[in-house]
Design a protein around this motif. Structure first.
Motif, PDB file in Angstrom:
ATOM      1  N   THR A 196       0.801  -1.226   0.000  1.00  0.00           N
ATOM      2  CA  THR A 196       0.000   0.000   0.000  1.00  0.00           C
ATOM      3  C   THR A 196       0.828   1.268   0.000  1.00  0.00           C
ATOM      4  OG1 THR A 196      -0.146  -0.007   2.423  1.00  0.00           O
ATOM      5  CG2 THR A 196      -1.902  -1.138   1.206  1.00  0.00           C
ATOM      6  N   GLY A 197       2.130   1.151   0.286  1.00  0.00           N
ATOM      7  CA  GLY A 197       2.967   2.340   0.335  1.00  0.00           C
ATOM      8  C   GLY A 197       4.375   2.062  -0.145  1.00  0.00           C
ATOM      9  N   VAL A 198       5.068   3.111  -0.563  1.00  0.00           N
ATOM     10  CA  VAL A 198       6.454   3.025  -1.018  1.00  0.00           C
ATOM     11  C   VAL A 198       7.258   4.071  -0.249  1.00  0.00           C
ATOM     12  CG1 VAL A 198       8.026   3.140  -2.981  1.00  0.00           C
ATOM     13  CG2 VAL A 198       5.700   2.291  -3.313  1.00  0.00           C
ATOM     14  N   PHE A 199       8.267   3.611   0.464  1.00  0.00           N
ATOM     15  CA  PHE A 199       9.151   4.445   1.293  1.00  0.00           C
ATOM     16  C   PHE A 199      10.403   4.712   0.471  1.00  0.00           C
ATOM     17  CE2 PHE A 199      11.868   4.408   5.400  1.00  0.00           C
ATOM     18  CZ  PHE A 199      11.548   5.718   5.710  1.00  0.00           C
ATOM     19  N   PHE A 200      10.802   5.989   0.319  1.00  0.00           N
ATOM     20  CA  PHE A 200      11.960   6.279  -0.528  1.00  0.00           C
ATOM     21  C   PHE A 200      12.714   7.512  -0.036  1.00  0.00           C
ATOM     22  CE2 PHE A 200       8.492   8.719  -2.295  1.00  0.00           C
ATOM     23  CZ  PHE A 200       9.060   9.881  -2.808  1.00  0.00           C
ATOM     24  N   CYS A 201      13.968   7.603  -0.483  1.00  0.00           N
ATOM     25  CA  CYS A 201      14.844   8.734  -0.139  1.00  0.00           C
ATOM     26  C   CYS A 201      14.843   9.767  -1.250  1.00  0.00           C
ATOM     27  CB  CYS A 201      16.288   8.266   0.030  1.00  0.00           C
ATOM     28  SG  CYS A 201      16.601   7.129   1.364  1.00  0.00           S
ATOM     29  N   GLU A 202      14.933  11.017  -0.851  1.00  0.00           N
ATOM     30  CA  GLU A 202      15.340  12.085  -1.772  1.00  0.00           C
ATOM     31  C   GLU A 202      16.641  12.641  -1.216  1.00  0.00           C
ATOM     32  OE1 GLU A 202      12.553  14.805  -3.706  1.00  0.00           O
ATOM     33  OE2 GLU A 202      10.938  13.751  -2.630  1.00  0.00           O
ATOM     34  N   THR A 203      17.731  12.190  -1.799  1.00  0.00           N
ATOM     35  CA  THR A 203      19.056  12.433  -1.225  1.00  0.00           C
ATOM     36  C   THR A 203      19.379  13.911  -1.074  1.00  0.00           C
ATOM     37  OG1 THR A 203      19.862  10.326  -2.096  1.00  0.00           O
ATOM     38  CG2 THR A 203      21.516  11.970  -1.532  1.00  0.00           C
ATOM     39  N   THR A 204      19.178  14.700  -2.127  1.00  0.00           N
ATOM     40  CA  THR A 204      19.589  16.105  -2.062  1.00  0.00           C
ATOM     41  C   THR A 204      18.508  17.020  -1.500  1.00  0.00           C
ATOM     42  OG1 THR A 204      19.007  16.429  -4.397  1.00  0.00           O
ATOM     43  CG2 THR A 204      21.285  15.863  -3.897  1.00  0.00           C
ATOM     44  N   ASP A 205      17.364  16.458  -1.119  1.00  0.00           N
ATOM     45  CA  ASP A 205      16.380  17.217  -0.353  1.00  0.00           C
ATOM     46  C   ASP A 205      16.455  16.816   1.115  1.00  0.00           C
ATOM     47  OD1 ASP A 205      14.497  19.296  -0.438  1.00  0.00           O
ATOM     48  OD2 ASP A 205      12.819  17.898  -0.350  1.00  0.00           O
ATOM     49  N   TYR A 206      17.428  15.943   1.436  1.00  0.00           N
ATOM     50  CA  TYR A 206      17.673  15.495   2.804  1.00  0.00           C
ATOM     51  C   TYR A 206      16.371  14.985   3.441  1.00  0.00           C
ATOM     52  CZ  TYR A 206      21.408  18.782   1.635  1.00  0.00           C
ATOM     53  OH  TYR A 206      22.401  19.464   0.985  1.00  0.00           O
ATOM     54  N   ALA A 207      15.654  14.119   2.701  1.00  0.00           N
ATOM     55  CA  ALA A 207      14.321  13.737   3.148  1.00  0.00           C
ATOM     56  C   ALA A 207      14.027  12.267   2.892  1.00  0.00           C
ATOM     57  CB  ALA A 207      13.270  14.592   2.449  1.00  0.00           C
ATOM     58  N   LEU A 208      13.151  11.712   3.744  1.00  0.00           N
ATOM     59  CA  LEU A 208      12.569  10.388   3.552  1.00  0.00           C
ATOM     60  C   LEU A 208      11.078  10.588   3.345  1.00  0.00           C
ATOM     61  CD1 LEU A 208      14.319   8.474   6.486  1.00  0.00           C
ATOM     62  CD2 LEU A 208      15.104   8.712   4.132  1.00  0.00           C
ATOM     63  N   ARG A 209      10.550   9.965   2.306  1.00  0.00           N
ATOM     64  CA  ARG A 209       9.144  10.188   1.974  1.00  0.00           C
ATOM     65  C   ARG A 209       8.411   8.865   1.731  1.00  0.00           C
ATOM     66  NH1 ARG A 209      11.354  15.217  -0.261  1.00  0.00           N
ATOM     67  NH2 ARG A 209      10.433  16.829   1.045  1.00  0.00           N
ATOM     68  N   ARG A 210       7.110   8.938   1.815  1.00  0.00           N
ATOM     69  CA  ARG A 210       6.249   7.773   1.580  1.00  0.00           C
ATOM     70  C   ARG A 210       5.200   8.126   0.539  1.00  0.00           C
ATOM     71  NH1 ARG A 210       1.285   5.583   3.031  1.00  0.00           N
ATOM     72  NH2 ARG A 210       1.316   3.289   3.243  1.00  0.00           N
ATOM     73  N   TYR A 211       5.115   7.305  -0.494  1.00  0.00           N
ATOM     74  CA  TYR A 211       4.068   7.444  -1.498  1.00  0.00           C
ATOM     75  C   TYR A 211       2.960   6.462  -1.168  1.00  0.00           C
ATOM     76  CZ  TYR A 211       1.565   7.016  -5.914  1.00  0.00           C
ATOM     77  OH  TYR A 211       0.582   6.966  -6.878  1.00  0.00           O
ATOM     78  N   ASP A 212       1.737   6.962  -1.017  1.00  0.00           N
ATOM     79  CA  ASP A 212       0.582   6.126  -0.727  1.00  0.00           C
ATOM     80  C   ASP A 212      -0.005   5.625  -2.047  1.00  0.00           C
ATOM     81  OD1 ASP A 212      -2.229   5.349  -0.176  1.00  0.00           O
ATOM     82  OD2 ASP A 212      -1.791   6.071   1.842  1.00  0.00           O
ATOM     83  N   ASP A 296      -1.649   7.504   8.527  1.00  0.00           N
ATOM     84  CA  ASP A 296      -1.956   8.928   8.520  1.00  0.00           C
ATOM     85  C   ASP A 296      -0.823   9.674   9.202  1.00  0.00           C
ATOM     86  OD1 ASP A 296      -2.393   9.060  11.392  1.00  0.00           O
ATOM     87  OD2 ASP A 296      -4.325   8.105  11.012  1.00  0.00           O
ATOM     88  N   LYS A 297      -0.859  10.977   9.132  1.00  0.00           N
ATOM     89  CA  LYS A 297       0.276  11.771   9.604  1.00  0.00           C
ATOM     90  C   LYS A 297       0.455  11.702  11.121  1.00  0.00           C
ATOM     91  CE  LYS A 297       0.180  14.999   5.735  1.00  0.00           C
ATOM     92  NZ  LYS A 297       0.046  16.402   5.305  1.00  0.00           N
ATOM     93  N   SER A 298      -0.602  11.376  11.860  1.00  0.00           N
ATOM     94  CA  SER A 298      -0.489  11.349  13.308  1.00  0.00           C
ATOM     95  C   SER A 298       0.013  10.011  13.825  1.00  0.00           C
ATOM     96  CB  SER A 298      -1.856  11.654  13.940  1.00  0.00           C
ATOM     97  OG  SER A 298      -2.797  10.653  13.565  1.00  0.00           O
ATOM     98  N   ASP A 299      -0.020   9.001  12.997  1.00  0.00           N
ATOM     99  CA  ASP A 299       0.401   7.674  13.431  1.00  0.00           C
ATOM    100  C   ASP A 299       1.183   7.026  12.287  1.00  0.00           C
ATOM    101  OD1 ASP A 299      -1.311   4.765  14.862  1.00  0.00           O
ATOM    102  OD2 ASP A 299       0.759   5.438  14.972  1.00  0.00           O
ATOM    103  N   CYS A 300       2.430   7.411  12.157  1.00  0.00           N
ATOM    104  CA  CYS A 300       3.229   7.021  11.003  1.00  0.00           C
ATOM    105  C   CYS A 300       3.686   5.570  11.100  1.00  0.00           C
ATOM    106  CB  CYS A 300       4.444   7.948  10.896  1.00  0.00           C
ATOM    107  SG  CYS A 300       5.482   7.596   9.475  1.00  0.00           S
ATOM    108  N   LYS A 301       3.734   4.901   9.960  1.00  0.00           N
ATOM    109  CA  LYS A 301       4.180   3.509   9.932  1.00  0.00           C
ATOM    110  C   LYS A 301       5.690   3.372  10.078  1.00  0.00           C
ATOM    111  CE  LYS A 301       0.487   1.356   7.217  1.00  0.00           C
ATOM    112  NZ  LYS A 301       0.210   0.440   6.089  1.00  0.00           N
ATOM    113  N   TRP A 302       6.434   4.470   9.914  1.00  0.00           N
ATOM    114  CA  TRP A 302       7.889   4.408   9.927  1.00  0.00           C
ATOM    115  C   TRP A 302       8.433   5.248  11.070  1.00  0.00           C
ATOM    116  CZ3 TRP A 302      10.481   1.141   6.775  1.00  0.00           C
ATOM    117  CH2 TRP A 302       9.789   0.635   5.680  1.00  0.00           C
ATOM    118  N   GLU A 303       9.419   4.718  11.796  1.00  0.00           N
ATOM    119  CA  GLU A 303      10.049   5.491  12.857  1.00  0.00           C
ATOM    120  C   GLU A 303      11.536   5.143  12.955  1.00  0.00           C
ATOM    121  OE1 GLU A 303       8.840   2.530  16.569  1.00  0.00           O
ATOM    122  OE2 GLU A 303       7.946   4.518  16.419  1.00  0.00           O
ATOM    123  N   ARG A 304      12.346   6.152  13.232  1.00  0.00           N
ATOM    124  CA  ARG A 304      13.778   5.945  13.382  1.00  0.00           C
ATOM    125  C   ARG A 304      14.065   5.293  14.720  1.00  0.00           C
ATOM    126  NH1 ARG A 304      17.546  10.995  12.448  1.00  0.00           N
ATOM    127  NH2 ARG A 304      16.737  11.603  14.478  1.00  0.00           N
TER     128      ARG A 304
END
Length: 347
Positions: A196-212, A296-304
């Motif tokens: 249901t989701g794809v977790f990916f890096c944007e290296t030069t935006d210094y970000a981790l993102r999720r596509y639903d 959803d944004k209040s209960d994220c599936k990913w955590e460091r």
């Protein structure tokens, strides 16, 4: 002839978390020599072996206990991201050849002739096929870091500060879809177990993102990171992935996004030997996937979960890592070796 820059303007913050204190890794790790340079990615292959791809095109099998190695095949290009599929096939992202699949062969190896899954998307030839992950339905999600540079000129893409990367999907019927465009050096990628989701890096935006995949929305899981996130290891049985920071953030590089383009051209055209380099570190992050969390944004599936940051005199610039038992095996595009970190001594 060197590809010339087309710089963009990128709003990056000059304030960000400093990260953990750096430690000396010499007493908690060991170097595993390789027969070739530049293992950009590394993945598990059985209980004690890993696979990595080097700058001469080889895919090498390495035993992490004995340090023995064997070349399994050669792509004829520059292999980057690797992914083992459920059917035993090996997916290779090759900067020059595109998205490749090697079917299982004999002796736990692969056939030497690849199946070419994609060399272009929407009529645009792939120039920097970067990382891939298999979905439950057999589709392959993959990133292209930049549409302008091949891997040997990756620094040009970083100096441009322009969103020329993408997230793409190869479907089992052979069609290829560009799902997200205008990404800042799209890199490591993981499809979630339920697809249901794809977790990916944007290296030069210094970000981790999720596509639903259901709502087609993009969520920022972590932004303004203190380093350049690179490859992601496939999810383990512990539901964890390791993400390498190739380098910590660089103030001069961030400033190039704000000053006139002239300065970016000057830096790009400097000889490599005198171009300023980032600090040499080994910085790794472990992220956990929580299947029970609501999407959803209040209960994220990913955590460091954990971070390891340190220095080693014989190893730096990590671009990938994978856990093998109590060891974390780290790869680097700039080294002729792997680094095995004893996790029992650092976590």
């Amino acid at each position: 002839m060197k590809t010339q820059l087309k710089p963009g303007k990128h709003r990056v913050s000059l304030k960000y978390e400093s990260g953990p204190e750096s430690i000396d890794l010499r007493g908690v790790s060991r170097v595993i020599p390789l027969p070739a340079h530049g293992a950009e990615d590394v993945i598990a292959f059985g209980a004690s072996d890993v696979l990595c791809g080097t700058e001469d095109g080889q895919i090498i099998r390495v035993n992490c206990e004995s340090n023995e190695h064997k070349a399994l095949l050669n792509t004829g290009g520059r292999p980057l991201g690797l992914e083992l599929c459920a059917d035993g096939s090996l997916i290779v992202c090759d900067s020059f050849k595109g998205l490749l699949r090697f079917r299982p062969g004999t002796d736990c190896a692969f056939n030497s002739t690849p199946e070419v899954l994609a060399t272009s998307v929407n009529g645009q030839r792939l120039r920097f096929c970067s990382n891939a992950s298999e979905a439950p339905d057999g589709s392959i999600w993959f990133t292209e870091s930049t549409s302008r540079f091949h891997f040997p000129e990756f620094m040009g893409a970083i100096l441009e500060h322009a969103p020329r990367g993408s997230l793409n999907c190869w479907h089992p019927d052979g069609t290829v879809t560009r799902v997200l465009d205008n990404r800042y050096f799209a890199n490591g990628v993981i499809v979630e177990p339920d697809g249901t989701g794809v977790f990916f890096c944007e290296t030069t935006d210094y970000a981790l993102r999720r596509y639903d995949c259901v709502t087609q929305e993009v969520q920022t899981i972590a932004g303004n990171l203190p380093g350049f996130p690179d490859n992601m290891s496939p999810l383990s049985e512990r539901n964890e992935t390791w993400i390498a920071y190739a380098h910590p953030r660089s103030l001069p590089l961030d400033l190039l996004a704000k000053v006139p383009n002239f300065f970016s051209h000057i830096v790009w055209n400097m000889p490599d030997a005198i171009r300023p380099d980032a600090p040499h570190e080994v910085w790794l992050n472990m992220w956990k996937f929580n299947e029970s969390a609501q999407n959803d944004k209040s209960d994220c599936k990913w955590e460091r979960s954990y971070q390891i940051r340190g220095t080693h005199p014989d190893f730096h610039t990590p671009t990938a890592a994978v856990r093998m038992g109590d060891d974390l095996i780290v790869a680097s595009k700039d080294q002729s070796s792997l680094l095995a970190i004893d996790l029992t001594k650092v976590l």
